[in-house]
Scaffold this active site. Sequence first.
Site: not given
Ligand SMILES: [Zn+2]
Length: 442
Positions: A82, A240, A244, A267, A347
């Site tokens: 946070h 939220h 994160d 996470h 070529h």
């Molecule tokens: Zn969190």
Amino acid sequence: MAAAPEAQHTLGKPAGFSGTSLHTGEKVSLKLHPAPENHGIKFKRKDLQDEPTIDAKIENLKMVERATTIGEGSIRVHTVEHVLSALSAMGIDNAVVEMDANEPPIGDGSAKPYVDVIKRAGVSAQEAPRRFFHVREPMHIETKSGSMLILLPDDNGFRVSCTQAGPNNRFTQFMSTDIVPDIFEREIAPARTFVYYEDVEPLMEKNLIKGGSLENAVVVRGDAVLSKEPLRFPDEFVRHKILDIIGDLALIGCHIRGHLIAVKPGHAANAELARAIAKEQSRREALAVPRVVPKGDGGLDSDEIIQILPHRYPFLMVDRIISFDEGGTKCIGVKTVTINEPFFQGHFPGHPVMPGVMQVEAMAQVASLLLFKLAKTSSRIGYFMSADGVKFRKPVMPGDTIFIHAELTKARGERLAKAKCHCVVNDAIVSEGELMFTFLDK
Ligand SMILES: [Zn+2]
């Protein structure tokens, strides 16, 4: 978006606040301090002897269960996401996060207390340019638990489009937003931590979240939402999740230019993406070559090259060696490809493409120079014996400058050697292969 080049920023002055740590329930004070350019974000454990610091870097990631833990040696800092989210989204590149415990104060479970501290401290511009990770090709992470993260190129800024879904797809929410300070402060930072009752019940029984309460988390039980304060947004949970994500990805130590599509992020998945980005960053650093091709010091010019190599026009495929590494096991050669190369006549007329075998020849010549430099003799000649794992990835055209990287991987006695080689044009690998040589007296 500010005009390029964007500068790094730190805090105007120190500022902090105190509160309770989530896991131990102890009182903790946190103070954010300004830090010099290129310092990055570091956590400082003021409660320990010698006040050790831990770099907020993905290499230091230790645990991703419920929260993100970083550490160095035996020192740990828990629940860093946070405060990192607030620092990253509010545009702080350099700061020291000083704490007198192993976890920041949880506050109200959102990033708002940290944003408030940053606003009190002020944001101050520095001289050094800000570091960015520009997404060039899509990146993709998928975990067994059903998280999907897809990072797409987008040079306009950092954008996150996130879908959150709870057990049985309850509380499915979607949000797509640019990550810039004012939107973050208003729309993302106030979103609080939320937990499912069935997940926290065993933790409460084991007394693992002593500081947890309805004051710093929203608890979801069945279809009911329990919290001291009503939901701050109808879709507070997805907000939220975005908070994160920003905090976990801050561990790459630079700002992302790209669009992240996140489905059921967590996470573990966020950390996996951060690792993939860090890996891509170091791959790019390995490919990085000077914009100005140096001569002299530590390399070989074309006169020195023809004293070593027997090859001559039109078959000399290296113009210069720009550097040998210290141990002498790696070097980078340069070949400038012009429309005057004889092979372009055939070529291919009207569509000139450098033959792949000529790139292999260029790798072999650079590898030979490396081997002769190591052996410090030119009385022997290296014969090219085999090429393994040769791949041609992109066409090389007139006007391209090829950087030919060679690394000695194996030398058996005096007679055999293996080198891993790759050719780079405009920061992309155009060809690669592993070459084997034998040596004979001239
Ligand atoms: Zn969190």
